[in-house]
Design a protein around this motif. Structure first.
Motif, PDB file in Angstrom:
ATOM      1  N   PRO A  53       0.829  -1.209   0.000  1.00  0.00           N
ATOM      2  CA  PRO A  53       0.000   0.000   0.000  1.00  0.00           C
ATOM      3  C   PRO A  53       0.863   1.258   0.000  1.00  0.00           C
ATOM      4  O   PRO A  53       2.089   1.165   0.031  1.00  0.00           O
ATOM      5  N   TYR A  54       0.231   2.423  -0.031  1.00  0.00           N
ATOM      6  CA  TYR A  54       0.909   3.730   0.031  1.00  0.00           C
ATOM      7  C   TYR A  54       1.796   3.995  -1.177  1.00  0.00           C
ATOM      8  O   TYR A  54       2.889   4.521  -1.032  1.00  0.00           O
ATOM      9  N   THR A  55       1.359   3.585  -2.362  1.00  0.00           N
ATOM     10  CA  THR A  55       2.161   3.932  -3.533  1.00  0.00           C
ATOM     11  C   THR A  55       2.106   5.442  -3.755  1.00  0.00           C
ATOM     12  O   THR A  55       1.110   6.087  -3.460  1.00  0.00           O
ATOM     13  N   LEU A  56       3.206   5.996  -4.243  1.00  0.00           N
ATOM     14  CA  LEU A  56       3.352   7.440  -4.404  1.00  0.00           C
ATOM     15  C   LEU A  56       3.493   7.778  -5.873  1.00  0.00           C
ATOM     16  O   LEU A  56       4.254   7.138  -6.585  1.00  0.00           O
ATOM     17  N   ASP A  57       2.794   8.815  -6.325  1.00  0.00           N
ATOM     18  CA  ASP A  57       2.936   9.249  -7.706  1.00  0.00           C
ATOM     19  C   ASP A  57       3.925  10.409  -7.771  1.00  0.00           C
ATOM     20  O   ASP A  57       3.583  11.513  -8.160  1.00  0.00           O
ATOM     21  N   GLU A  58       5.153  10.164  -7.325  1.00  0.00           N
ATOM     22  CA  GLU A  58       6.185  11.197  -7.337  1.00  0.00           C
ATOM     23  C   GLU A  58       7.460  10.603  -7.902  1.00  0.00           C
ATOM     24  O   GLU A  58       7.706   9.404  -7.780  1.00  0.00           O
ATOM     25  N   LYS A  59       8.269  11.454  -8.500  1.00  0.00           N
ATOM     26  CA  LYS A  59       9.495  11.013  -9.127  1.00  0.00           C
ATOM     27  C   LYS A  59      10.446  10.452  -8.063  1.00  0.00           C
ATOM     28  O   LYS A  59      10.679  11.083  -7.033  1.00  0.00           O
ATOM     29  N   LEU A  60      10.984   9.260  -8.332  1.00  0.00           N
ATOM     30  CA  LEU A  60      11.935   8.664  -7.394  1.00  0.00           C
ATOM     31  C   LEU A  60      13.236   9.458  -7.382  1.00  0.00           C
ATOM     32  O   LEU A  60      13.692   9.949  -8.415  1.00  0.00           O
ATOM     33  N   THR A  61      13.857   9.568  -6.213  1.00  0.00           N
ATOM     34  CA  THR A  61      15.197  10.133  -6.124  1.00  0.00           C
ATOM     35  C   THR A  61      16.167   9.131  -6.752  1.00  0.00           C
ATOM     36  O   THR A  61      16.086   7.938  -6.459  1.00  0.00           O
ATOM     37  N   PRO A  62      17.064   9.584  -7.626  1.00  0.00           N
ATOM     38  CA  PRO A  62      17.964   8.629  -8.281  1.00  0.00           C
ATOM     39  C   PRO A  62      18.718   7.767  -7.257  1.00  0.00           C
ATOM     40  O   PRO A  62      19.139   8.258  -6.208  1.00  0.00           O
ATOM     41  N   LYS A  63      18.879   6.494  -7.594  1.00  0.00           N
ATOM     42  CA  LYS A  63      19.538   5.550  -6.694  1.00  0.00           C
ATOM     43  C   LYS A  63      20.929   6.046  -6.281  1.00  0.00           C
ATOM     44  O   LYS A  63      21.355   5.896  -5.134  1.00  0.00           O
ATOM     45  N   GLU A  64      21.612   6.662  -7.233  1.00  0.00           N
ATOM     46  CA  GLU A  64      22.950   7.182  -6.956  1.00  0.00           C
ATOM     47  C   GLU A  64      22.930   8.176  -5.790  1.00  0.00           C
ATOM     48  O   GLU A  64      23.816   8.152  -4.924  1.00  0.00           O
ATOM     49  N   ALA A  65      21.895   9.031  -5.744  1.00  0.00           N
ATOM     50  CA  ALA A  65      21.791  10.006  -4.647  1.00  0.00           C
ATOM     51  C   ALA A  65      21.379   9.310  -3.346  1.00  0.00           C
ATOM     52  O   ALA A  65      21.918   9.604  -2.276  1.00  0.00           O
ATOM     53  N   VAL A  66      20.428   8.368  -3.436  1.00  0.00           N
ATOM     54  CA  VAL A  66      19.954   7.655  -2.235  1.00  0.00           C
ATOM     55  C   VAL A  66      21.100   6.922  -1.544  1.00  0.00           C
ATOM     56  O   VAL A  66      21.126   6.812  -0.320  1.00  0.00           O
ATOM     57  N   THR A  67      22.066   6.456  -2.330  1.00  0.00           N
ATOM     58  CA  THR A  67      23.126   5.610  -1.770  1.00  0.00           C
ATOM     59  C   THR A  67      24.465   6.333  -1.598  1.00  0.00           C
ATOM     60  O   THR A  67      25.453   5.714  -1.204  1.00  0.00           O
ATOM     61  N   SER A  68      24.508   7.634  -1.894  1.00  0.00           N
ATOM     62  CA  SER A  68      25.782   8.346  -1.709  1.00  0.00           C
ATOM     63  C   SER A  68      25.645   9.630  -0.895  1.00  0.00           C
ATOM     64  O   SER A  68      26.640  10.245  -0.523  1.00  0.00           O
ATOM     65  N   TYR A  69      24.418  10.068  -0.625  1.00  0.00           N
ATOM     66  CA  TYR A  69      24.175  11.271   0.184  1.00  0.00           C
ATOM     67  C   TYR A  69      23.432  10.806   1.431  1.00  0.00           C
ATOM     68  O   TYR A  69      22.203  10.691   1.441  1.00  0.00           O
ATOM     69  N   ASN A  70      24.188  10.461   2.479  1.00  0.00           N
ATOM     70  CA  ASN A  70      23.597   9.779   3.639  1.00  0.00           C
ATOM     71  C   ASN A  70      23.967  10.422   4.964  1.00  0.00           C
ATOM     72  O   ASN A  70      24.999  11.079   5.079  1.00  0.00           O
ATOM     73  N   ASN A  71      23.139  10.179   5.972  1.00  0.00           N
ATOM     74  CA  ASN A  71      23.516  10.417   7.361  1.00  0.00           C
ATOM     75  C   ASN A  71      23.610   9.064   8.048  1.00  0.00           C
ATOM     76  O   ASN A  71      22.632   8.302   8.083  1.00  0.00           O
ATOM     77  N   PHE A  72      24.797   8.752   8.555  1.00  0.00           N
ATOM     78  CA  PHE A  72      25.017   7.516   9.318  1.00  0.00           C
ATOM     79  C   PHE A  72      26.323   7.772  10.067  1.00  0.00           C
ATOM     80  O   PHE A  72      27.410   7.434   9.602  1.00  0.00           O
ATOM     81  N   TYR A  73      26.174   8.456  11.234  1.00  0.00           N
ATOM     82  CA  TYR A  73      27.332   9.001  11.940  1.00  0.00           C
ATOM     83  C   TYR A  73      28.312   7.926  12.407  1.00  0.00           C
ATOM     84  O   TYR A  73      29.480   8.241  12.665  1.00  0.00           O
ATOM     85  N   GLU A  74      27.871   6.684  12.481  1.00  0.00           N
ATOM     86  CA  GLU A  74      28.791   5.603  12.840  1.00  0.00           C
ATOM     87  C   GLU A  74      29.911   5.467  11.803  1.00  0.00           C
ATOM     88  O   GLU A  74      30.950   4.868  12.073  1.00  0.00           O
TER      89      GLU A  74
END
Ligand SMILES: Nc1nc2c(c(=O)[nH]1)N[C@H]1C(S)=C(S)[C@@H](COP(=O)(O)O)O[C@H]1N2
Ligand SMILES: [Mo]
Length: 313
Positions: A53-74
């Motif tokens: 459920p909860y499908t969104l009709d919005e443009k996905l953020t490119p995978k490259e950005a999702v996996t290279s612009y992160n917060n993970f202070y560890e």
């Protein structure tokens, strides 16, 4: 990109047979690659999911950005640190201990967690810093896991804890420690049981990259990103409001609820607008208005009926 290959699990029950068979041959190839390189966490594996459920009709953020612009202070405090420094992190084998005020405390192995009702869940995500993404997560409702351990009537909150592994997480080592470890988070039990709340095990059709919280992380899309705690090893049902890392570190700036709210500014900046990463170029985008509860008000506003959202930020 750091990601991992899950332990082999029978997937015939969650995928059509043709997909299952082609995945089997992929995993066979992947296993051969692993044997050759001796590396256990160098690449992602495909992960099948049911439509959710909860499908969104919005443009996905490119995978490259999702996996290279992160917060993970560890792994460090810069946005590029997690993808650069998470290569030695080992997300398998993995277990999640679920305990506290429950009838049936249990330690779940990753294989078992990957047999939960895994669905596609594309969500809007909003960081407290003012940027946002649209991420095609793969995960299952946290409620499905909680049901298995049978929460007792006295359980009012759920607390979450990230792994502590200085040898694999460079941000946990050395003189400068940006936060006390383990990173901890919490939800009210009704928030935790809400159908929008998931434990994510993948994104963009594959297992989670290390920098996104492999092998399992929380995703609560109507709250600021820091509530969505990564690389979880323990989930406890408790009676009192749990400690949370960012509130502990600065209670004036970060509260327990942390619901996305354009009407309540952070003490040092406005929360009225946001920058959607990947829109019109990586960083140069027009800011868009931030929506109450990150656009999920119809689903979740009822959880907070009668609560002063300015006082309970
Ligand atoms: N353990 C842990 N979980 C964490 C964080 C962290 O530093 N450590 N950062 C949080 C913040 S501030 C955000 S915005 C999201 C980012 O998730 P993403 O990198 O997958 O987009 O993870 C959250 N979960
Ligand atoms: Mo964030």
């Amino acid at each position: 990109m750091a990601a991992y290959r899950p332990p082999h699990i029978p997937a015939s029950d969650i995928t059509p047979r043709s997909i299952y068979m082609s995945r089997r041959s992929f995993l066979g190839t992947a296993a051969a690659g692993l044997a050759l390189t001796g590396a256990g966490s160098a690449f992602a594996a495909p992960l099948q999911a049911r439509p959710g459920p909860y499908t969104l009709d919005e443009k996905l953020t490119p995978k490259e950005a999702v996996t290279s612009y992160n917060n993970f202070y560890e792994f460090g405090t810069d946005k590029s640190d997690p993808s650069n420094n998470a290569g030695d992190f080992k997300p398998t084998p993995w277990t999640v201990k679920v305990d506290g005020l429950v009838g049936k405390p249990k330690e779940f192995g990753l294989e078992e967690l990957l047999k939960m009702p895994i669905e596609d869940r594309t969500y809007r995500m909003r960081c407290v810093e003012g940027w946002s993404m649209v991420i095609p997560w793969i995960g299952f409702p946290l409620a499905a896991l909680l049901d298995q351990v049978e929460p007792q009537g006295s359980a009012k909150y759920v607390s979450f804890e990230t792994v502590v592994r200085p040898e694999e997480m460079p941000g946990q080592k050395g003189l400068f420690q940006p936060l006390p470890w383990p990173y901890v988070e919490g939800l009210r039990l009704d928030e935790a049981r809400h159908p929008l709340t998931i434990l994510a095990v993948g994104l963009y059709g594959e297992t989670l990259p290390n920098q996104n919280g492999a092998p399992i992380r929380l995703v609560v899309p109507w709250k600021y990103g820091f509530k969505s705690i990564k690389s979880i090893v323990r989930i406890s049902l408790v009676e009192k409001q749990p400690e949370t890392t960012w509130k502990n570190s600065n209670a004036r700036e970060y509260g327990f609820y942390s619901n996305v709210n354009p009407a309540v500014d952070h003490p040092r900046w406005s929360q009225a607008t946001e920058q959607r990463i990947g829109e019109g170029g990586f960083f140069k985008t027009a800011r868009r208005p931030t929506l109450p509860f990150n656009g999920y008000a119809d689903d979740v506003a009822g959880l907070y009926a009668g609560l002063d959202l300015k006082a309970n930020y």
